[in-house]
Design a protein around this motif. Structure first.
Motif, short mmCIF file in Angstrom:
data_model
loop_
_atom_site.label_atom_id
_atom_site.label_comp_id
_atom_site.label_asym_id
_atom_site.label_seq_id
_atom_site.Cartn_x
_atom_site.Cartn_y
_atom_site.Cartn_z
N SER A 67 0.81 -1.22 0.00
CA SER A 67 0.00 0.00 0.00
C SER A 67 0.84 1.27 0.00
O SER A 67 0.32 2.36 -0.24
N LEU A 68 2.15 1.15 0.26
CA LEU A 68 2.99 2.35 0.38
C LEU A 68 3.01 3.17 -0.90
O LEU A 68 3.04 4.40 -0.86
N ASP A 69 3.00 2.49 -2.05
CA ASP A 69 2.97 3.21 -3.33
C ASP A 69 1.77 4.15 -3.40
O ASP A 69 1.86 5.28 -3.90
N HIS A 70 0.63 3.68 -2.90
CA HIS A 70 -0.60 4.46 -2.98
C HIS A 70 -0.65 5.51 -1.87
O HIS A 70 -1.07 6.64 -2.10
N LEU A 71 -0.20 5.15 -0.67
CA LEU A 71 -0.18 6.11 0.43
C LEU A 71 0.76 7.27 0.12
O LEU A 71 0.53 8.41 0.54
N GLY A 72 1.82 6.97 -0.64
CA GLY A 72 2.79 8.00 -1.00
C GLY A 72 2.24 9.09 -1.90
O GLY A 72 2.88 10.14 -2.08
N ASP A 402 17.02 -3.74 4.66
CA ASP A 402 16.53 -4.94 3.98
C ASP A 402 15.40 -5.60 4.77
O ASP A 402 14.45 -6.14 4.19
N ILE A 403 15.52 -5.55 6.09
CA ILE A 403 14.47 -6.13 6.94
C ILE A 403 13.18 -5.32 6.81
O ILE A 403 12.08 -5.88 6.72
N THR A 404 13.30 -4.00 6.79
CA THR A 404 12.10 -3.15 6.78
C THR A 404 11.52 -2.92 5.39
O THR A 404 10.33 -2.63 5.26
N GLU A 405 12.34 -3.06 4.35
CA GLU A 405 11.86 -2.72 3.00
C GLU A 405 12.10 -3.82 1.96
O GLU A 405 11.77 -3.64 0.80
N GLY A 406 12.64 -4.94 2.38
CA GLY A 406 13.05 -5.97 1.42
C GLY A 406 11.91 -6.68 0.71
O GLY A 406 12.12 -7.26 -0.36
N LEU A 407 10.72 -6.65 1.28
CA LEU A 407 9.59 -7.36 0.66
C LEU A 407 8.53 -6.40 0.13
O LEU A 407 7.33 -6.66 0.22
N ARG A 408 8.96 -5.30 -0.45
CA ARG A 408 8.02 -4.34 -1.02
C ARG A 408 7.40 -4.88 -2.31
O ARG A 408 8.06 -5.57 -3.09
N TYR A 409 6.14 -4.53 -2.53
CA TYR A 409 5.43 -4.92 -3.75
C TYR A 409 5.03 -3.69 -4.54
O TYR A 409 4.63 -2.67 -3.97
N HIS A 410 5.15 -3.78 -5.85
CA HIS A 410 4.72 -2.71 -6.74
C HIS A 410 3.75 -3.33 -7.74
O HIS A 410 4.11 -3.65 -8.87
N ARG A 411 2.54 -3.53 -7.28
CA ARG A 411 1.55 -4.24 -8.08
C ARG A 411 0.94 -3.33 -9.14
O ARG A 411 0.63 -2.16 -8.88
N LYS A 412 0.74 -3.90 -10.33
CA LYS A 412 0.08 -3.15 -11.39
C LYS A 412 -1.42 -3.08 -11.09
O LYS A 412 -1.99 -3.99 -10.49
#
Length: 428
Positions: A67-72, A402-412
């Protein structure tokens, strides 16, 4: 005493079903693809503790990974915004006074899944967590608010959840002496199987007296210490962050109860008042810039400490055996990640370490307030990796970011096509 052998998992050599079996056995909320990605990030097979760490810190609840992409895209700056997103709470300007500004410290979050499964405790710990966020900014909590959404009140289980959530909110807020000044409540069938329990807290602070939820760049060079304060760590609330990010399943209801934290508002009241007193002392000494302070909620000791150091790309070295615990034979992954309530984390310049320890342990006598509650010196801020040790062995060794941001998703995604129409009006 149980001896825990260091376990590692070569996910890259396993089939999906083998990985899923291992993850399910250890209650780690990762997919097979994510498990392999962790191995790629580390360049080696992860330990059980590391897999647990990523399963919690990589959850939507902790890292907003999808959700970070959208919250940003939301606006976060304005003339009246003293402090926007990124720390334990935000601060909005209330009034200017001389060269300083007074601000309202505000934080809101949800405690939906816990309140659906164990309504009283779920709602109570929601209040317990949200007030900690305000205190960690250096402010005094002055009020809470609760927008609530429940299912059909004609259904017995919905009515029970409603009653117990309300009881949990008052049952925690009253002992800590913080009034609930507002909120709202709506009922709809869409909330029959998943209520929404939003908790909000507010405080007042001067801009010049804000305590930050991260250590400064010079913290490693100055050899800053890491102190854990409050209730002894046990296994309560283990995996709560991951649980909060998953879809509720009736078949897992009993198992999920273990992911809900256990509240102790009377200990919290003592921690609040003693922390207010410590903040006052630090102000008088002019040392607010030599401390960082963070709530310990989702992800426990690990989450609080890794988030305090990651902002300025620093690391830490923490001895899990130095963390005070409330039960015997706890696995290092549980000491690191359990969501035991009523805890804080301070990071400070070494000149202040003994002052903080004595403040809680002697002046405010935490060990006599609750069994094995205390302030414990557990580690150091370092350059390089974030390291957790147990029995002299490294059970976690990775970059904090890497622990806090390593599993980020950028879903289309495809924007919805919505046709808007002017409402029909009746002449006259």
């Amino acid at each position: 005493m149980t001896e825990f052998k260091k376990q590692t998992f070569e996910f890259s050599k396993m089939k999906d079903e083998e990985i899923e079996k291992v993850l399910k056995e250890h209650k780690i909320a990762l997919t097979a693809e994510e498990a392999r990605k962790i191995e790629d990030i580390l360049g080696r097979a992860p330990t059980l503790t590391e897999a647990t760490v990523w399963g919690i810190q990589g959850s939507e609840h902790s890292s907003y990974r999808s959700s970070l992409d959208h919250l940003g895209k939301l606006p976060v700056t304005a003339p009246g915004v003293i402090l926007g997103p990124g720390e334990d709470a935000g601060v909005i300007e209330l009034v200017k006074h001389g060269d300083d500004r007074y601000g309202v410290v505000i934080r809101q979050e949800s405690h939906n899944h816990p309140s659906q499964v164990v309504p009283y405790e779920g709602a109570a710990t929601g209040i317990g967590g949200i007030v900690r966020d305000i205190v960690c900014m250096g402010a005094k909590v002055i009020a809470t608010l609760d927008p609530l959404r429940f299912g059909n009140p004609e259904k017995d289980h919905c009515r029970l959840i409603t009653e117990e959530v309300v009881n949990g909110i008052s049952g925690y807020g009253n002992p800590i002496g913080v009034p609930n000044i507002g909120g709202d409540m709506y009922f709809d069938d869409s909330f029959n199987d998943n209520c929404l329990v939003n908790v909000c807290a507010v405080g007042i602070i001067k801009e010049s007296e804000i305590i930050h939820s991260y250590v400064p760049k010079e913290a490693a060079d100055e050899n800053w210490d890491i102190i854990i304060v409050g209730k002894p760590t046990d296994n309560s609330g283990m995996g709560g962050a991951s649980f909060a990010s998953l879809k509720l399943d009736e078949a897992d209801k009993e198992m999920n109860k273990g992911a809900v934290q256990e509240p102790n508002p009377f200990l919290k009241r003592h921690l609040l008042v003693s922390s207010y007193d410590l903040v006052r002392i630090l102000k008088e000494k002019g040392k607010l810039e030599k401390v960082a302070f963070k709530d310990m909620g989702a992800g426990g000791n690990m989450c609080a400490t890794v988030e305090l150091v990651k902002t300025n790309k620093l690391g830490a070295e923490i001895d899990l055996e130095k963390i005070h615990i409330g039960m015997k034979n706890i696995h290092p992954s549980v000491i690191a990640c359990s969501e035991t309530q009523e805890r804080f984390c301070w990071m400070c310049h070494p000149d202040l370490t003994q002052i903080i320890l004595d403040h809680y342990n002697k002046k405010w006598d935490l060990p006599k307030i609750a069994e094995n509650a205390r302030a414990s010196l557990v580690g150091k801020v370092k350059k390089g990796n974030y390291v957790l040790k147990h029995k002299g062995e490294k059970v976690c060794d990775a970059k904090a970011v890497d622990i806090t941001e390593g599993l980020r998703y950028h879903r289309k995604y495809t924007p919805r096509k919505i046709k808007f129409h002017e409402p029909k009006t009746t002449p006259g």
